[in-house]
Structures are given as C-alpha cells and as structure tokens.
Write an enzyme that holds these catalytic residues in place. Structure first.
Site: not given
Length: 303
Positions: A173, A245, A248, A271, A280
């Site tokens: 997103k 979903h 998930r 999230h 990284y």
C-alpha cells in the site's frame, strides 16, 4: 522484573495448578507476547505493576491487525487473565487490569482463519495436470508462504523474485516496498510453473514481467484469485467464508501461535511505514528468513 514474575508464574502453574506442560507453555507464551508488545511500542515499557487496561486493550488491537483470529485472541486473553489473577493473589498488584476486558473482538471483524491441515487440504486438492492447476498451486503457495495481500500477489514481478536468497520484493500500500521471505515449497512450485507453463504460453508485451498470468497472457485480477480460492473451498468441503485475505491472516496466525517474533511478522506483513532503504536496517534479512524457517508450518512440523 517481567522475567522474574513470568518465571514465578510458571512455577505457580506447575506446582499449585498442576497444569499440563502444553497448557503451561501456552500461558507463558501469551504473557511473553504481551511483554514483547510493550517493549516494541514503548520507549520506557511499563512494569508489571504499571500495566493498565488501556495497555491490554491496545495489545489486542495490535494482534487483531496482525491477523490473529478471535478464538486465538480469546485464548491469549485467558492467559493474561490467569497471570494477573496470580499477581493479585500474590499481592503484587492491587487491581487486575484484565478485569474489564470482556471480549477479544476488538477492531474490525476478521475473516475466518484456516488451520494448517485445511491449508494443506486446499493445496493438495489442486489438479497439477492442468496449466491452470500448476499456476494456482504456485500462486497459493506464495500467498500463504509470504503473507501477501492479493493486490501484491497479482502485481508480483519476476524481476522482484530473488530465489537465490529466498526473498520477494513486494510493493504494498502507498507503493511502499519491503522484502519478504519465501518458503521452500512456494519457490519449488513457482519454478515449476515458470519452467513448464509460463515459458510456453503467449505473453502480452505489457505483462512480460508479471509472474502469474491468465490464459490470455495478462496478469490475474483480484476477483480471479478470489474465485479460484472459493472453488477450492467448495471442492474440499471447507464451509468457512474464506477469501485471499484468509491466507494472509492464516500466515500471521500460524506464525504467532508458533512463537514467532511480533516485530518480524509486522515487517513481513508491511504494517509499519517501511521504505526501500529501511528494509535493510529495520530487521536483518537473515533474521526474517530464519523466522520463516523456524516457525512457518510449510518449513517445519506443525503441532
């Protein structure tokens, strides 16, 4: 101090409650997850005696957003209630902060979560003798292996699959990018699909880098993935109301219940606000990959 109280709680469950080893492990894991959450979300985490009902309520909002199903939330609340009841009996606290927490159903209602045997049942019901079946097996293995959103799955590019190091580069997103580990089975079936099916089908120019394609050589739509999963649920006789979903949520739930670190799950689900460069530095890639190896059911024996 948390460690001392948790250790004493374990002794109490063993000696005075005489619970089974599995029950004790579940209680200790639930309390430890709550402590872990407080450390993640607070620079100066509250002590055992400083915890309020607001802390507990926000914890259940957090694990709800991670995808833990309501029944598992109820079990975790039971573990916290037992812990604070013990502290109250021992006069460590004066008031039980879980007293007014009556239900784990915080936030939005989650779709059903599949058990691991149900996941396996759906995957193994796919007919691998057809091109679509080979593609679907690879697609659902990736969906469950890496906890992708369906929009991320249908837009996944071949150039963003780093099978040599076991990672996918996923655009989530807000066009935020994250690296997500991919399991052995998901890589195995994806490579079979690429070599035996995708390589031999006509591909339209604009979709030459998309991993999963339909018969016309274009990328799959979210609706198509939804219908594929609905058909598999009907074939296997699973009565739950499931969608892409659900895979998930199952990914997150199985990792949490297996003992995986909440921060690693949060990172893999995307999230938090993760940018390309932060990938990284936020959590080491080897650590995320080890989380999949140690705790994902497709990479170890699931109990």
């Amino acid at each position: 101090m948390w460690q001392i109280y948790i250790k004493n709680f374990k002794n109490y469950l063993t000696l005075e409650r005489a619970l089974s080893e599995n029950s004790i492990e579940a209680y200790i894991r639930d309390v430890s997850k709550f402590w872990e959450y407080l450390e993640i979300t607070h620079n100066d985490a509250p002590s055992v005696t400083e915890v309020s009902d607001k802390h507990i309520f926000s914890f259940f909002q957090y694990i709800d957003e991670l995808g833990l199903e309501a029944t598992s939330q109820a079990r975790m609340l039971s573990g916290l209630k037992a812990f604070y009841k013990y502290l109250e009996v021992e006069d460590v606290i004066k008031q039980d902060p879980t007293l007014l927490i009556a239900s784990p159903k915080v936030g939005r209602k989650l779709p059903s979560t599949l058990s691991y045997p149900e996941i396996v049942q759906m995957l193994e019901s796919i007919d691998l003798s057809t091109p679509e079946g080979t593609r679907n097996r690879a697609m659902l293995e990736v969906l469950y292996s890496s906890g992708l959103r369906v929009s991320e799955l249908v837009e996944l590019k071949i150039s963003e699959c780093y099978f040599d190091i076991g990672f996918l580069r996923v655009r989530g997103k807000g066009d935020k990018v994250r690296l997500v580990p991919i399991g052995r089975d998901a890589m195995h079936y994806t490579q079979i699909y690429m070599e035996e099916i995708r390589k031999h089908q006509p591909i339209q120019t604009d979709f030459s880098d998309h991993l999963f394609l339909n018969r016309r050589g274009k990328n799959l739509t979210r609706v198509m993935v939804f219908l594929i999963i609905k058909d598999l649920a009907m074939i296997t006789g699973i009565q739950k109301n499931i969608s892409p979903h659900t895979f998930r949520h199952s990914f997150a739930t199985h990792l949490i219940e297996g003992g995986a670190d909440l921060r690693a799950i949060q990172e893999m689900l995307g999230h938090s606000s993760i940018t390309t460069t932060e990938i990284y530095t936020h959590l080491d890639r080897a650590y995320l990959q080890q989380t999949i190896v140690d705790f994902h059911p497709r990479n170890r024996g699931f109990r």
